[in-house]
Design a protein around this motif. Structure first.
Motif, PDB file in Angstrom:
ATOM      1  N   MET A 127      -8.231  12.470  -8.240  1.00  0.00           N
ATOM      2  CA  MET A 127      -9.336  12.559  -7.294  1.00  0.00           C
ATOM      3  C   MET A 127     -10.094  13.882  -7.415  1.00  0.00           C
ATOM      4  O   MET A 127     -11.326  13.906  -7.394  1.00  0.00           O
ATOM      5  N   PRO A 128      -9.395  15.027  -7.540  1.00  0.00           N
ATOM      6  CA  PRO A 128     -10.128  16.281  -7.748  1.00  0.00           C
ATOM      7  C   PRO A 128     -10.992  16.263  -9.016  1.00  0.00           C
ATOM      8  O   PRO A 128     -12.098  16.816  -9.014  1.00  0.00           O
ATOM      9  N   ILE A 129     -10.503  15.654 -10.086  1.00  0.00           N
ATOM     10  CA  ILE A 129     -11.317  15.541 -11.301  1.00  0.00           C
ATOM     11  C   ILE A 129     -12.536  14.667 -11.021  1.00  0.00           C
ATOM     12  O   ILE A 129     -13.663  14.986 -11.424  1.00  0.00           O
TER      13      ILE A 129
ATOM     14  N   ALA B 199      -6.299  23.698  -9.628  1.00  0.00           N
ATOM     15  CA  ALA B 199      -6.114  23.761 -11.077  1.00  0.00           C
ATOM     16  C   ALA B 199      -6.811  22.614 -11.794  1.00  0.00           C
ATOM     17  O   ALA B 199      -7.515  22.823 -12.800  1.00  0.00           O
ATOM     18  N   TYR B 200      -6.646  21.401 -11.293  1.00  0.00           N
ATOM     19  CA  TYR B 200      -7.282  20.251 -11.952  1.00  0.00           C
ATOM     20  C   TYR B 200      -8.804  20.321 -11.826  1.00  0.00           C
ATOM     21  O   TYR B 200      -9.533  20.006 -12.774  1.00  0.00           O
ATOM     22  N   GLN B 201      -9.279  20.742 -10.654  1.00  0.00           N
ATOM     23  CA  GLN B 201     -10.721  20.919 -10.504  1.00  0.00           C
ATOM     24  C   GLN B 201     -11.219  22.054 -11.391  1.00  0.00           C
ATOM     25  O   GLN B 201     -12.274  21.935 -12.029  1.00  0.00           O
ATOM     26  N   GLY B 202     -10.458  23.141 -11.428  1.00  0.00           N
ATOM     27  CA  GLY B 202     -10.876  24.288 -12.228  1.00  0.00           C
ATOM     28  C   GLY B 202     -10.993  23.954 -13.701  1.00  0.00           C
ATOM     29  O   GLY B 202     -11.958  24.354 -14.368  1.00  0.00           O
ATOM     30  N   ALA B 203     -10.023  23.207 -14.221  1.00  0.00           N
ATOM     31  CA  ALA B 203     -10.062  22.827 -15.636  1.00  0.00           C
ATOM     32  C   ALA B 203     -11.256  21.920 -15.917  1.00  0.00           C
ATOM     33  O   ALA B 203     -11.966  22.094 -16.917  1.00  0.00           O
ATOM     34  N   ALA B 204     -11.484  20.942 -15.044  1.00  0.00           N
ATOM     35  CA  ALA B 204     -12.605  20.015 -15.235  1.00  0.00           C
ATOM     36  C   ALA B 204     -13.938  20.753 -15.178  1.00  0.00           C
ATOM     37  O   ALA B 204     -14.856  20.482 -15.972  1.00  0.00           O
ATOM     38  N   LYS B 205     -14.059  21.699 -14.248  1.00  0.00           N
ATOM     39  CA  LYS B 205     -15.313  22.474 -14.131  1.00  0.00           C
ATOM     40  C   LYS B 205     -15.557  23.317 -15.377  1.00  0.00           C
ATOM     41  O   LYS B 205     -16.690  23.418 -15.860  1.00  0.00           O
TER      42      LYS B 205
END
Length: 206
Positions: free
Chosen positions: A80-82, A115-121
């Motif tokens: 969901m964060p991605i 972390a998952y949002q940060g990587a995707a961004k």
């Protein structure tokens, strides 16, 4: 005004590190669910020794297909964060996979989301974004005498001519915005003194 869609012209990648856990994000342009699933399989094979391969994808000009997976992470902390990152970007026809290598320290739900949002961004920041606009391709036929007037009109009004075929008559294939359709057809009809025949109209994102 014409609608437009944003898409990945050149994919990007990014890596986010938190307490020795590595989150590697990669993406692809995909117009079908099958191509997205193939990309996910390829990422799992590429990073075969990682435990989690979380993903999200949106497909379709109207963004009608949306899927995501936490792949074993706590519910709603990864996929969901991605997906939220993709939604925020306005992109479609995109799949992002974030692979996690565990660093030995539990990050907690909040840490995983960041972390998952940060990587995707980071991956999106490194991508090249393109834009496709809702367009109308109009194909019409006129005589040789009127063809010069059509050419001059298109040049003056910045109408893109995709194709010109000279046979017994001249066939033009022009690219316009849908909201200009009525004016365009009226103009070329007047220019050619009515000697024009519209043979095809096709909507397409270009």
């Amino acid at each position: 005004m014409s609608e437009s869609i944003k898409y990945i012209k050149e994919p990007g990648s990014g890596e986010y590190v938190d307490r020795k856990s590595r989150f590697i994000a990669e993406m692809c342009f995909c117009e079908t669910e099958e191509s997205a699933e193939e990309f996910i399989k390829a990422e799992k094979k590429k990073y075969y020794d990682a435990k989690h391969h979380c993903f999200a994808y949106i497909i379709g000009n109207a963004k009608e297909i949306k899927r995501y997976s936490d792949d074993g992470e706590p519910q709603r902390t990864a996929g969901m964060p991605i997906m939220d990152v993709i939604n925020g970007s306005g992109l479609t026809n995109i799949c992002i996979v974030v692979t996690r290598y565990f660093g030995g320290t539990l990050l907690g739900p909040g840490g995983l989301v960041r972390a998952y949002q940060g990587a995707a961004k980071l991956a999106l920041e490194n991508a090249v974004i393109g834009e496709q606009k809702d367009s109308l391709i109009v194909t019409f036929v006129t005589n040789y005498k009127a063809s010069n007037a059509v050419l001059n009109y298109c040049q003056t009004n910045s109408v893109e001519i995709l194709e010109t075929v000279y046979l017994e008559e001249v066939t033009f294939k022009c690219l316009i915005f849908p909201e200009n359709e009525e004016k365009f057809i009226t103009d070329i009809t007047n220019l050619t003194l009515g000697s024009v025949n519209i043979v095809d109209k096709e909507r397409r994102f270009v």
